[in-house]
Design an enzyme around this catalytic site. Structure first.
Site, PDB file in Angstrom:
ATOM      1  N   TRP A   9       0.844  -1.009   0.030  1.00  0.00           N
ATOM      2  CA  TRP A   9       0.002  -0.132  -0.197  1.00  0.00           C
ATOM      3  C   TRP A   9       1.074   1.110   0.028  1.00  0.00           C
ATOM      4  CZ3 TRP A   9      -1.017   4.409   2.910  1.00  0.00           C
ATOM      5  CH2 TRP A   9      -2.091   4.992   2.450  1.00  0.00           C
ATOM      6  N   CYS A  10       0.569   2.201  -1.101  1.00  0.00           N
ATOM      7  CA  CYS A  10       1.682   3.235  -1.156  1.00  0.00           C
ATOM      8  C   CYS A  10       0.814   4.554  -0.808  1.00  0.00           C
ATOM      9  CB  CYS A  10       1.973   3.461  -2.415  1.00  0.00           C
ATOM     10  SG  CYS A  10       2.970   4.577  -2.870  1.00  0.00           S
ATOM     11  N   ILE A  11       1.513   5.342   0.123  1.00  0.00           N
ATOM     12  CA  ILE A  11       0.965   6.575   0.708  1.00  0.00           C
ATOM     13  C   ILE A  11       1.058   7.584  -0.154  1.00  0.00           C
ATOM     14  CG2 ILE A  11       3.077   7.313   1.775  1.00  0.00           C
ATOM     15  CD1 ILE A  11       1.148   8.376   4.051  1.00  0.00           C
TER      16      ILE A  11
END
Ligand SMILES: [Zn+2]
Length: 330
Positions: free
Chosen positions: A162-164
């Site tokens: 999951w990429c902020i």
């Protein structure tokens, strides 16, 4: 609520220990990060094109004008491709598992397996890559290489992380767009760093003055830092592609040796970027490519050439929950 000897309750203790409560915070922060990325891209573009090379179009030297036109066209193209790849990564669904999906030959078999699992009396061997995998949070079966994302609250096909920065999970269907975003962002930063080099030297020699000087200085510093960090990140992902491995799989403790998904660099690369070279640099898949990717993940049985359709008889049935390496299907 269960009382504990110290007088606190399990729920109040776990409230502070439960890291998943911060997931909502990360999602909100992620939306700010989207604005930050757009502001960074806008600042770099402004420093290079309108503030540095557009004024050179007024030069009387034809070579300076021609060079400036080429720089403006190339830099604008890289910026547009970077933004397209970024927005594609943000909005594309990384690939979800249908609620009624299961790895078994028919519905009857699936129902029987689910019933056996609910009794908690038998366990799948985690070392066996063909084992059926069940997500306890989604309460559904999930295919090989799918993982539950705690932030989006669902299972994601071939989940990478999951990429902020993109406020999204990177998985099967947006991994190509994500890599192209990293690639174009690195290209843009490297170009900006080189194109602003003269302005940077002028800044230190007090020859660059005016209201644009601080922005050009800050952009030069950021471009240098981002070029290095993005190059390192891209190199890491190229290594992962070469091995057909995701970031999550790279950190798995019980990784299989040899890695069964590795088909050689060329095929691993084409699995992500497609076979058509003309579309390698575009952050999209054709419908046929998308269907093929989904079928490779959601097909019945193992997708890694380890045998035929999985059946209960093919795996050991174990009843001791404390056996090392064994647990309920996850
Ligand atoms: Zn799940």
């Amino acid at each position: 609520m269960m009382s504990q000897p110290c007088g606190t309750t399990l729920s109040s203790t776990s409230k502070w220990l439960n890291i998943f409560q911060y997931c909502r915070f990360l999602r909100i922060l992620g939306h700010v990060m989207v604005l930050l990325v757009l502001a960074l891209v806008g600042s770099i573009y402004t420093a290079v094109v309108p503030l540095t090379f557009v004024p050179l179009l007024l030069s009387k030297n034809v070579f300076v004008v021609l060079g400036s036109v080429i720089v403006i066209v190339v830099f604008t193209t890289v910026t547009v491709m970077c933004l397209w790849s970024y927005l594609a990564t943000v909005v594309l669904d990384p690939g979800r598992v249908a609620p009624d999906w299961h790895p078994f030959a028919d519905e009857q078999h699936a129902r029987a397996e689910l019933e056996r699992l609910s009794y908690m009396t038998y366990y799948y061997d985690r070392r066996d890559p063909r084992r059926p995998r069940f997500c306890k949070r989604c309460q559904t079966w999930k295919p090989q290489r799918a993982h539950h994302c705690s932030i989006t609250g669902r299972c994601v096909l071939k989940m990478d992380h999951w990429c902020i920065w993109v406020v999204n999970c990177v998985g099967l269907l947006n991994y190509k767009a994500f890599l192209l975003f990293i690639f174009y962002a690195m290209m843009g930063c490297a170009l900006a760093m080189l194109l602003l080099l003269k302005s940077m030297i002028d800044f230190f020699n007090n020859r660059l003055r005016g209201p644009s000087a601080p922005l050009i200085f800050v952009v030069s510093i950021f471009s240098f830092a981002f070029t290095l960090s993005l190059a390192g990140f891209l190199a890491m992902h190229l290594q992962l592609i070469a091995a057909n491995c995701t970031t999550i799989e790279m950190y798995e403790k019980d990784r299989l040796h040899p890695w069964p998904y590795n088909k050689g660099f060329r095929r691993n690369f084409e699995e992500v970027f497609g076979r058509n070279k003309l579309r390698w640099l575009l952050p999209l898949y054709t419908e046929a490519e998308k269907r093929q990717l989904l079928e490779s993940c959601l097909g019945k049985g193992p997708q890694i050439g380890l045998g035929g359709q999985w059946g209960a008889a093919a795996l050991p049935m174990l009843s001791h929950p404390a056996t090392p390496f064994l647990s309920t299907a996850v």
